[in-house]
Design a protein around this motif. Structure first.
Motif, short mmCIF file in Angstrom:
data_model
loop_
_atom_site.label_atom_id
_atom_site.label_comp_id
_atom_site.label_asym_id
_atom_site.label_seq_id
_atom_site.Cartn_x
_atom_site.Cartn_y
_atom_site.Cartn_z
N GLY A 106 43.58 54.94 -52.60
CA GLY A 106 43.94 56.15 -52.26
C GLY A 106 44.34 56.95 -53.33
O GLY A 106 44.56 56.94 -54.41
N LEU A 107 44.04 58.24 -52.79
CA LEU A 107 44.03 59.60 -53.83
C LEU A 107 44.98 60.50 -53.16
O LEU A 107 44.87 60.98 -52.11
CB LEU A 107 42.59 60.21 -54.32
N TYR A 108 45.95 60.89 -53.85
CA TYR A 108 47.09 61.93 -53.36
C TYR A 108 47.18 63.31 -54.35
O TYR A 108 47.39 63.05 -55.45
CB TYR A 108 48.18 61.17 -53.01
N LEU A 109 47.55 64.23 -53.92
CA LEU A 109 47.76 65.35 -54.90
C LEU A 109 48.55 66.37 -54.02
O LEU A 109 48.34 66.98 -52.91
CB LEU A 109 46.17 65.96 -55.22
N LEU A 110 49.83 66.84 -54.45
CA LEU A 110 50.60 67.90 -53.91
C LEU A 110 50.44 68.94 -54.78
O LEU A 110 50.85 68.84 -56.06
CB LEU A 110 51.95 67.30 -53.76
N ILE A 160 51.70 69.26 -58.54
CA ILE A 160 52.94 68.91 -58.67
C ILE A 160 53.27 67.52 -58.69
O ILE A 160 54.13 67.00 -59.32
CB ILE A 160 53.77 69.60 -57.22
N ALA A 161 52.60 66.79 -57.93
CA ALA A 161 52.70 65.31 -57.91
C ALA A 161 51.34 64.59 -57.34
O ALA A 161 50.59 65.33 -56.71
CB ALA A 161 53.72 64.89 -57.05
N GLY A 162 51.10 63.55 -57.89
CA GLY A 162 49.77 62.66 -57.31
C GLY A 162 48.92 62.23 -58.33
O GLY A 162 49.55 62.19 -59.79
N ASN A 163 48.06 61.41 -58.18
CA ASN A 163 47.25 60.81 -59.21
C ASN A 163 45.95 61.47 -59.74
O ASN A 163 45.04 60.78 -59.98
CB ASN A 163 46.96 59.27 -58.80
N LEU A 164 45.73 62.66 -59.31
CA LEU A 164 44.68 63.65 -59.87
C LEU A 164 45.08 64.59 -60.91
O LEU A 164 46.52 65.04 -60.72
CB LEU A 164 44.04 64.33 -58.68
N ASP A 165 44.54 64.65 -62.00
CA ASP A 165 44.86 65.44 -62.97
C ASP A 165 44.71 66.95 -62.75
O ASP A 165 45.79 67.92 -63.06
CB ASP A 165 44.20 65.39 -64.29
N SER A 166 44.02 67.47 -61.80
CA SER A 166 43.75 68.75 -61.39
C SER A 166 43.21 68.70 -60.15
O SER A 166 42.88 67.82 -59.46
CB SER A 166 42.97 69.52 -62.50
#
Length: 478
Positions: free
Chosen positions: A82-86, A94-100
């Protein structure tokens, strides 16, 4: 055995057709399975993404923003696919496991795909993900995705295997087709070689029969039975011809001798003597017709192939020239013989070739007008040599040139001249026996007949042979 010959065989064509049908069918079947499998996997991934987005949106609506951020952080550290990005409205993380925020590409049903970097051990890999972007209240963006790189790699391996499998299948099919064609062609070559020997006159040849009992053995047995039947028929015909030659030729010669003796007992100017002379001439024509028919039958049966040997066409022309030179002088014709210094050598029956050339020269002398030209030439054309007889007579109309070689065919222009209509038939039979070609062309004026043989070698150079005396300077033969 040449490859292009194998590729033209019917067996190879059948194998190639079935191979193409099988390859297309297999490719279509495997492609259909692959396409449906990929669709099912994409649907499962899309359903998982949609369920997660729905659950997170509900939590965003119920929980404070800080708590919702903790939820995103908690899901990001699970370590699964799973990949999440807020992110805010400027796409700042703001939060997540992606740098950009990634460079996304829209696909179907509101889904997107993108590439991202993922650290595995001490290395960083560029991977592929599929997900959905949802706009939250207050201008925030939520990206939920699943890593599909391994599945994409699996699909790539599947595609490569499909292409390689199809290619290997085609190569193996072609190799099998060539092997099958070689076996079929080998059996056919045996039949063709045997047929070639039979065409050359060796009727004792038979097609080999193997113990396989396949369709080629059935064909060989039928061909051998047919050849046995043909050999018996030809043997019977040869016996009939020999009997006819023995039973008729001798009585005809005795009849002619007795007529000559009877004519000698009559006064030279008596009516009885004239009748006897006419009967002698008719007997000579009958004997000539009889001999011509026997020669034609002998040439067409191919029974003289065993007696073929290397003969010089130069010697043949010289012999015929010496024979007909005096006759052309009697008819006030110009006679011209042209033999190149290198000459020509063929494999054939000297008597039949000489008789064929004599028939052509005799026809030319018979129809050439007084003061006209009769020319006999030897012309080398690469691997072929042509015996050419040209005259300034009436010639043969193009429409009649195919039928003048048939037996007893005489054109209207020659009805009043002596002959039986067998001369050109014998020439055509000799040409077929020697695998030669007989052609007629306009000589402008007159006829130009060419008998073309396959040359087997060149004679050693020698001084030009003595030619028959030329009564007048010859005109060019066109």
């Amino acid at each position: 055995m040449r490859t292009h010959k194998i590729l033209r065989t019917q067996a190879f064509r059948i194998v190639a057709i079935y191979l193409a049908i099988f390859a297309l069918s297999a490719f279509a079947l495997v492609g259909f399975v692959y396409w449906n499998t990929a669709r099912v996997l994409d649907r499962e991934t899309d359903a998982t993404i949609e369920a997660e987005v729905t659950g997170l949106v509900e939590q965003y609506q119920r929980l404070p923003f800080s708590t919702f951020t903790d939820v995103i952080i908690g899901r990001s550290v699970r370590g699964d696919q799973g990949l999440y990005l807020l992110a805010n409205n400027d796409h700042r993380v703001i939060a997540g496991n992606l740098d950009s925020w990634p460079q996304i590409s829209p696909v179907e049903n509101g889904l997107v795909e993108f590439s991202y970097e993922r650290r595995i051990g001490n290395t960083t890999q560029l991977r592929r993900a599929r997900g959905q972007v949802f706009m939250l209240a207050q201008g925030f963006y939520l990206l939920v995705a699943r890593d599909v790189d391994e599945r994409r790699q699996l699909e790539s391996v599947f595609q490569t295997a499909l292409l390689w499998g199809t290619g290997v299948m085609i190569l193996l099919g072609l190799a099998g087709g060539i092997l099958i064609s070689r076996r079929v062609l080998a059996r056919l070559d045996v039949i063709n070689r045997t047929s070639g020997h039979i065409i050359e006159g060796d009727l004792s040849q038979r097609v080999p029969v193997h113990a396989r009992g396949d369709e080629f053995d059935d064909l060989a047995q039928n061909l051998n039975r047919m050849l046995d039947r043909i050999e018996r028929l030809l043997h019977g015909m040869r016996e009939v011809s020999d009997n006819v030659a023995h039973d008729l030729r001798s009585p005809l010669n005795r009849l002619r001798n007795r007529l000559e003796l009877a004519a000698m007992r009559q006064p030279p100017d008596s009516e009885t003597a004239r009748d006897i002379d006419a009967a002698v001439q008719e007997t000579d024509r009958l004997i000539g017709t009889f001999n011509s028919l026997l020669l034609i039958a002998e040439a067409e049966a191919g029974s003289v192939r065993e007696s073929m040997q290397e003969i010089s066409l130069s010697d043949v022309i010289e012999g015929v020239g010496e024979l007909y030179g005096p006759l052309t002088e009697e008819k006030n014709l110009r006679f011209f013989v042209d033999i190149p210094p290198e000459g020509a050598v063929i494999r054939g029956n000297r008597n039949l070739v000489s008789q064929a050339l004599a028939n052509l020269v005799d026809n030319a002398i018979k129809y050439a007008p007084g003061g006209g030209l009769v020319a006999v030439e030897l012309e080398n054309r690469g691997a072929e040599s042509a015996l050419i007889v040209a005259d300034h007579g009436p010639g043969i109309p193009p429409a009649d040139r195919d039928r003048v070689t048939q037996r007893f065919v005489r054109l209207e222009s020659s009805r009043n001249s002596p002959g039986t209509g067998l001369g050109l038939s014998l020439v055509a039979a000799v040409a077929r026996l020697h695998d030669a070609t007989l052609s007629f062309e306009d000589n402008r004026p007159g006829l130009r007949a060419a008998l073309v043989f396959h040359r087997i070698g060149d004679e050693p150079r020698r001084a030009p042979a003595a030619q028959p005396e030329i009564r007048a300077q010859p005109e060019p033969v066109h």
